[in-house]
Design a protein around this motif. Structure first.
Motif, PDB file in Angstrom:
ATOM      1  N   GLU A  46       0.958  -1.124   0.129  1.00  0.00           N
ATOM      2  CA  GLU A  46      -0.109   0.034   0.001  1.00  0.00           C
ATOM      3  C   GLU A  46       0.888   1.251  -0.077  1.00  0.00           C
ATOM      4  OE1 GLU A  46      -3.339   0.281  -0.365  1.00  0.00           O
ATOM      5  OE2 GLU A  46      -3.147  -2.044  -0.883  1.00  0.00           O
ATOM      6  N   ILE A  47       2.088   1.023   0.689  1.00  0.00           N
ATOM      7  CA  ILE A  47       2.637   2.565   0.665  1.00  0.00           C
ATOM      8  C   ILE A  47       3.522   2.481  -0.588  1.00  0.00           C
ATOM      9  CG2 ILE A  47       5.176   3.034   1.502  1.00  0.00           C
ATOM     10  CD1 ILE A  47       4.328   1.858   4.308  1.00  0.00           C
ATOM     11  N   LEU A  48       3.760   1.578  -1.457  1.00  0.00           N
ATOM     12  CA  LEU A  48       4.399   1.726  -2.637  1.00  0.00           C
ATOM     13  C   LEU A  48       3.430   2.148  -3.784  1.00  0.00           C
ATOM     14  CD1 LEU A  48       6.487  -1.621  -2.947  1.00  0.00           C
ATOM     15  CD2 LEU A  48       7.220   0.798  -2.533  1.00  0.00           C
ATOM     16  N   LYS A  49       2.160   1.928  -3.527  1.00  0.00           N
ATOM     17  CA  LYS A  49       1.199   2.545  -4.326  1.00  0.00           C
ATOM     18  C   LYS A  49       0.927   4.057  -4.429  1.00  0.00           C
ATOM     19  CE  LYS A  49      -2.074  -1.459  -4.248  1.00  0.00           C
ATOM     20  NZ  LYS A  49      -3.444  -1.780  -3.692  1.00  0.00           N
ATOM     21  N   ASN A  50       1.592   4.672  -3.392  1.00  0.00           N
ATOM     22  CA  ASN A  50       1.632   6.053  -3.120  1.00  0.00           C
ATOM     23  C   ASN A  50       2.754   6.942  -3.463  1.00  0.00           C
ATOM     24  OD1 ASN A  50      -1.094   6.979  -1.537  1.00  0.00           O
ATOM     25  ND2 ASN A  50      -0.422   4.906  -0.617  1.00  0.00           N
ATOM     26  N   ASN A  51       3.617   6.123  -4.205  1.00  0.00           N
ATOM     27  CA  ASN A  51       5.108   6.617  -4.870  1.00  0.00           C
ATOM     28  C   ASN A  51       6.059   7.326  -4.152  1.00  0.00           C
ATOM     29  OD1 ASN A  51       4.342   5.692  -7.449  1.00  0.00           O
ATOM     30  ND2 ASN A  51       2.797   7.442  -7.397  1.00  0.00           N
ATOM     31  N   PRO A  52       6.621   6.476  -3.042  1.00  0.00           N
ATOM     32  CA  PRO A  52       7.569   7.161  -2.222  1.00  0.00           C
ATOM     33  C   PRO A  52       8.815   7.390  -2.845  1.00  0.00           C
ATOM     34  CG  PRO A  52       7.510   4.912  -1.720  1.00  0.00           C
ATOM     35  CD  PRO A  52       6.330   5.324  -2.604  1.00  0.00           C
ATOM     36  N   SER A  53       9.504   8.484  -2.796  1.00  0.00           N
ATOM     37  CA  SER A  53      10.799   8.528  -3.508  1.00  0.00           C
ATOM     38  C   SER A  53      11.674   7.361  -3.237  1.00  0.00           C
ATOM     39  CB  SER A  53      11.612   9.973  -3.203  1.00  0.00           C
ATOM     40  OG  SER A  53      11.864   9.691  -1.601  1.00  0.00           O
ATOM     41  N   LYS A  54      11.777   6.888  -2.035  1.00  0.00           N
ATOM     42  CA  LYS A  54      12.939   5.795  -1.876  1.00  0.00           C
ATOM     43  C   LYS A  54      11.872   4.962  -0.651  1.00  0.00           C
ATOM     44  CE  LYS A  54      17.293   7.169  -3.195  1.00  0.00           C
ATOM     45  NZ  LYS A  54      18.765   7.340  -2.657  1.00  0.00           N
TER      46      LYS A  54
END
Length: 72
Positions: A46-54
């Motif tokens: 779910e975190i990755l779906k929100n496009n973190p820079s890293k």
């Protein structure tokens, strides 16, 4: 099915409502994220779906760490 190891104090986050509440409380987009104990990766996805820079994951269980490589 993955079983939690008591020796590592594992508990796996599986409730989607809780996952969504966690994700909605922090600013993820374009920020660096550190997740300690990602376990089975439910929150990680779910975190990755929100496009973190890293994104950095710290997992002590070698089996789970290997399984998380497919998510990243």
């Amino acid at each position: 099915m993955i079983r939690a190891k008591k020796s590592l104090g594992q508990n796996f986050l599986i409730d989607n409502d809780i996952i969504n509440k966690i994700v909605s409380t922090v600013s993820i987009i374009d920020n660096e994220i550190l997740e300690v104990g990602p376990g089975t990766g439910n929150l990680t996805k779910e975190i990755l779906k929100n496009n973190p820079s890293k994104m950095y994951l710290v997992e002590k269980d070698n089996f789970l760490a290997e399984s998380l490589k497919g998510i990243m």
